[in-house]
Scaffold this motif. Structure first.
Motif, PDB file in Angstrom:
ATOM      1  N   GLN A 129      -3.013  53.134  30.246  1.00 43.01           N
ATOM      2  CA  GLN A 129      -3.169  53.083  28.789  1.00 43.01           C
ATOM      3  C   GLN A 129      -4.164  52.001  28.384  1.00 43.01           C
ATOM      4  O   GLN A 129      -4.161  50.893  28.908  1.00 43.01           O
ATOM      5  N   GLY A 130      -5.007  52.337  27.422  1.00 45.76           N
ATOM      6  CA  GLY A 130      -6.008  51.384  26.959  1.00 45.76           C
ATOM      7  C   GLY A 130      -7.033  51.051  28.015  1.00 45.76           C
ATOM      8  O   GLY A 130      -7.719  50.035  27.933  1.00 45.76           O
ATOM      9  N   ASN A 131      -7.147  51.929  29.062  1.00 49.66           N
ATOM     10  CA  ASN A 131      -8.062  51.700  30.187  1.00 49.66           C
ATOM     11  C   ASN A 131      -7.712  50.458  30.989  1.00 49.66           C
ATOM     12  O   ASN A 131      -8.556  49.920  31.705  1.00 49.66           O
ATOM     13  N   ARG A 132      -6.456  49.981  30.849  1.00 49.95           N
ATOM     14  CA  ARG A 132      -5.974  48.889  31.689  1.00 49.95           C
ATOM     15  C   ARG A 132      -5.510  49.455  33.026  1.00 49.95           C
ATOM     16  O   ARG A 132      -4.913  50.521  33.086  1.00 49.95           O
ATOM     17  N   GLN A 133      -5.773  48.726  34.094  1.00 44.96           N
ATOM     18  CA  GLN A 133      -5.457  49.216  35.428  1.00 44.96           C
ATOM     19  C   GLN A 133      -4.040  48.820  35.840  1.00 44.96           C
ATOM     20  O   GLN A 133      -3.528  47.775  35.442  1.00 44.96           O
ATOM     21  N   PHE A 134      -3.415  49.684  36.635  1.00 44.45           N
ATOM     22  CA  PHE A 134      -2.073  49.414  37.154  1.00 44.45           C
ATOM     23  C   PHE A 134      -1.956  50.077  38.520  1.00 44.45           C
ATOM     24  O   PHE A 134      -2.800  50.881  38.902  1.00 44.45           O
ATOM     25  N   ARG A 135      -0.899  49.740  39.238  1.00 43.98           N
ATOM     26  CA  ARG A 135      -0.689  50.336  40.562  1.00 43.98           C
ATOM     27  C   ARG A 135       0.398  51.393  40.488  1.00 43.98           C
ATOM     28  O   ARG A 135       1.515  51.119  40.079  1.00 43.98           O
ATOM     29  N   ILE A 136       0.038  52.594  40.900  1.00 45.66           N
ATOM     30  CA  ILE A 136       0.948  53.729  40.830  1.00 45.66           C
ATOM     31  C   ILE A 136       1.752  53.824  42.124  1.00 45.66           C
ATOM     32  O   ILE A 136       1.274  53.454  43.205  1.00 45.66           O
ATOM     33  N   PHE A 137       2.994  54.297  42.026  1.00 44.21           N
ATOM     34  CA  PHE A 137       3.852  54.528  43.188  1.00 44.21           C
ATOM     35  C   PHE A 137       3.830  56.012  43.556  1.00 44.21           C
ATOM     36  O   PHE A 137       4.005  56.878  42.689  1.00 44.21           O
ATOM     37  N   LYS A 138       3.655  56.301  44.848  1.00 43.30           N
ATOM     38  CA  LYS A 138       3.805  57.658  45.363  1.00 43.30           C
ATOM     39  C   LYS A 138       4.418  57.547  46.761  1.00 43.30           C
ATOM     40  O   LYS A 138       4.313  56.505  47.415  1.00 43.30           O
ATOM     41  N   PHE A 139       5.066  58.612  47.213  1.00 41.22           N
ATOM     42  CA  PHE A 139       5.456  58.649  48.611  1.00 41.22           C
ATOM     43  C   PHE A 139       4.194  58.772  49.457  1.00 41.22           C
ATOM     44  O   PHE A 139       3.282  59.543  49.122  1.00 41.22           O
ATOM     45  N   ARG A 140       4.121  58.004  50.531  1.00 36.71           N
ATOM     46  CA  ARG A 140       2.952  58.070  51.410  1.00 36.71           C
ATOM     47  C   ARG A 140       2.941  59.425  52.112  1.00 36.71           C
ATOM     48  O   ARG A 140       3.895  59.805  52.783  1.00 36.71           O
ATOM     49  N   SER A 141       1.841  60.145  51.967  1.00 29.39           N
ATOM     50  CA  SER A 141       1.733  61.483  52.553  1.00 29.39           C
ATOM     51  C   SER A 141       0.611  61.573  53.576  1.00 29.39           C
ATOM     52  O   SER A 141       0.382  62.638  54.157  1.00 29.39           O
ATOM     53  N   MET A 142      -0.093  60.454  53.818  1.00 27.72           N
ATOM     54  CA  MET A 142      -1.193  60.452  54.781  1.00 27.72           C
ATOM     55  C   MET A 142      -0.895  59.484  55.918  1.00 27.72           C
ATOM     56  O   MET A 142      -0.066  58.570  55.779  1.00 27.72           O
ATOM     57  N   HIS A 143      -1.573  59.685  57.015  1.00 24.73           N
ATOM     58  CA  HIS A 143      -1.469  58.735  58.116  1.00 24.73           C
ATOM     59  C   HIS A 143      -1.941  57.367  57.639  1.00 24.73           C
ATOM     60  O   HIS A 143      -2.877  57.259  56.839  1.00 24.73           O
ATOM     61  N   LEU A 144      -1.290  56.315  58.111  1.00 24.30           N
ATOM     62  CA  LEU A 144      -1.552  54.958  57.620  1.00 24.30           C
ATOM     63  C   LEU A 144      -3.024  54.595  57.713  1.00 24.30           C
ATOM     64  O   LEU A 144      -3.608  54.053  56.767  1.00 24.30           O
ATOM     65  N   GLU A 145      -3.659  54.913  58.822  1.00 23.87           N
ATOM     66  CA  GLU A 145      -5.061  54.523  59.025  1.00 23.87           C
ATOM     67  C   GLU A 145      -6.019  55.358  58.182  1.00 23.87           C
ATOM     68  O   GLU A 145      -7.195  55.012  58.048  1.00 23.87           O
ATOM     69  N   SER A 146      -5.527  56.454  57.595  1.00 21.57           N
ATOM     70  CA  SER A 146      -6.391  57.339  56.805  1.00 21.57           C
ATOM     71  C   SER A 146      -6.169  57.229  55.313  1.00 21.57           C
ATOM     72  O   SER A 146      -6.825  57.933  54.541  1.00 21.57           O
ATOM     73  N   SER A 147      -5.223  56.371  54.891  1.00 20.22           N
ATOM     74  CA  SER A 147      -4.915  56.261  53.469  1.00 20.22           C
ATOM     75  C   SER A 147      -6.149  55.830  52.684  1.00 20.22           C
ATOM     76  O   SER A 147      -6.877  54.924  53.093  1.00 20.22           O
ATOM     77  N   ASP A 148      -6.367  56.489  51.566  1.00 22.58           N
ATOM     78  CA  ASP A 148      -7.568  56.265  50.744  1.00 22.58           C
ATOM     79  C   ASP A 148      -7.183  55.465  49.508  1.00 22.58           C
ATOM     80  O   ASP A 148      -6.857  56.030  48.465  1.00 22.58           O
ATOM     81  N   SER A 149      -7.212  54.155  49.608  1.00 21.78           N
ATOM     82  CA  SER A 149      -6.726  53.307  48.515  1.00 21.78           C
ATOM     83  C   SER A 149      -7.617  53.383  47.282  1.00 21.78           C
ATOM     84  O   SER A 149      -7.153  53.177  46.158  1.00 21.78           O
TER      85      SER A 149
END
Length: 371
Positions: free
Chosen positions: A221-241
């Motif tokens: 909201q208001g173009n302010r940044q935040f960190r979203i929660f999701k279940f990890r669905s990718m291999h750890l080394e391939s996660s696209d942050s």
């Protein structure tokens, strides 16, 4: 007048529901005269109380009833009493639409205020106009009378004119209604899905090393940044942050458990935590990663109206999602369609629309573009 119209609209919707329920269940106990008198008196009370309270508050508090900030960006202006003043030009800040970090910093600066007055240099006015329209506050720019950037109306600050570029899509009452719906639905959903959340968390941990949750920086909201929660669905080394690469149908980064939870949208359930934290809503524009692209272009390059969609909190679901606009954005048209849906949602917001979107979301939980 907007608050009165929305209140009367809610009152009318309530009357319609009561009459509809009476008709559905063939109730003989509802008095037509009593119903007309009750809702007629309520409508009169809403109008009179709103006018009276506005007059009393204005007389007691004057202009200090609104928390006001004057932002100086290369143009001098004299602050009125009770107004905060920040010279952003001296800090090298302005709403550069190619710099999400600057947008985020300015958004956090104005977030506590109700009214934002911008005194800016001429060439920065279009950027400030776009910036303000994407916020949930009243935003105005000091101007020469011949310069309009899609102004809502003309205002006044000190002895100068302003153009009012934003009012905020919701007033206090409607914000409270939307927040109540968010908390009510999110808490019930967490209770219902808690066994499923535990099973999915265990499955992710058993499949391989790495955290259960994937957290990513998104635009809120208001173009302010935040960190979203999701279940990890990718291999750890391939996660696209950063979200630089859109997920494809046969993406080799996705785990076996990840493929199941993405296809069923279960990976989105941890965003209920974001709703409880006040960072997201149950319904609203979907939040995107900073590196998201449509074709080869960043979202805010692909759509000139992209920044405007963030005037409300981002949602777990939204109008674009129930219309089937999900999955990868391989072309500029893909993000254009979603932005148009988001702006339509902002323009026509009502509590009833949120409820309808939540109900229709059930149909698209499993979707051909969910991968």
């Amino acid at each position: 007048m907007l608050a009165i119209r929305r209140s009367l609209g809610a009152l009318g919707a309530t009357a319609f529901v009561i009459i509809g329920m009476g008709f559905l269940f063939k109730s003989q106990e509802i008095s037509r005269l009593g119903l007309a008198v009750t809702f007629g008196a309520a409508a009169i009370f809403i109008i009179v109380s709103k006018v009276f309270l506005d007059a009393v508050v204005k007389r007691l508090l004057g202009d200090s009833v609104l928390a006001t900030i004057l932002i100086l960006d290369g143009l001098d202006a004299r602050p009125q009493p009770h107004a905060a003043v920040v010279d952003v030009a001296s800090q090298g800040l302005w709403p550069d639409l190619d710099r999400p970090d600057m947008i985020d910093a300015l958004s956090r600066l104005i977030a506590p205020f109700d009214r934002v007055i911008i005194a800016c240099r001429y060439d920065h006015r279009p950027a400030w106009a776009t910036f303000l329209k994407g916020h949930d506050v009243g935003g105005e720019i000091l101007l020469d009378r011949d310069l309009l950037h899609g102004a809502v109306t003309i205002g006044e600050y000190d002895d100068k004119d302003t153009i009012v570029l934003s009012r905020g899509p919701l007033n206090l009452v409607t914000r409270i209604q939307k927040r109540f719906l968010d908390l009510f639905v999110a808490l019930i959903a967490l209770v219902i899905f808690m066994p499923l959340l535990i099973v999915v968390a265990l499955a992710i941990r058993l499949e391989g090393p790495g955290p259960v949750f994937f957290r990513q920086l998104r635009v809120g909201q208001g173009n302010r940044q935040f960190r979203i929660f999701k279940f990890r669905s990718m291999h750890l080394e391939s996660s696209d942050s950063a979200g630089d690469r859109s997920t494809s149908r046969d993406d080799d980064r996705i785990t076996r458990v990840g493929r199941i939870i993405r296809r069923t949208s279960i990976d989105e359930l941890p965003q209920l935590i974001n709703v409880l934290r006040g960072e997201m809503s149950m319904v609203g524009p979907r939040p995107h990663a900073l590196g998201s692209t449509a074709g080869d272009e960043l979202f805010w390059h692909a759509s000139q109206q992209y920044w405007l969609r963030h005037a409300l909190k981002p949602g777990i679901t939204g109008l674009a999602q129930i219309r089937g606009y999900r999955g990868a954005t391989e072309r500029v048209e893909d993000i254009d369609r979603r932005v148009r849906c988001d702006l339509e949602y902002l323009s026509n917001w009502s509590l009833w629309n949120d409820i309808i979107i939540l109900l229709k979301t059930v149909r698209v939980v499993m979707h051909k573009n969910a991968y």
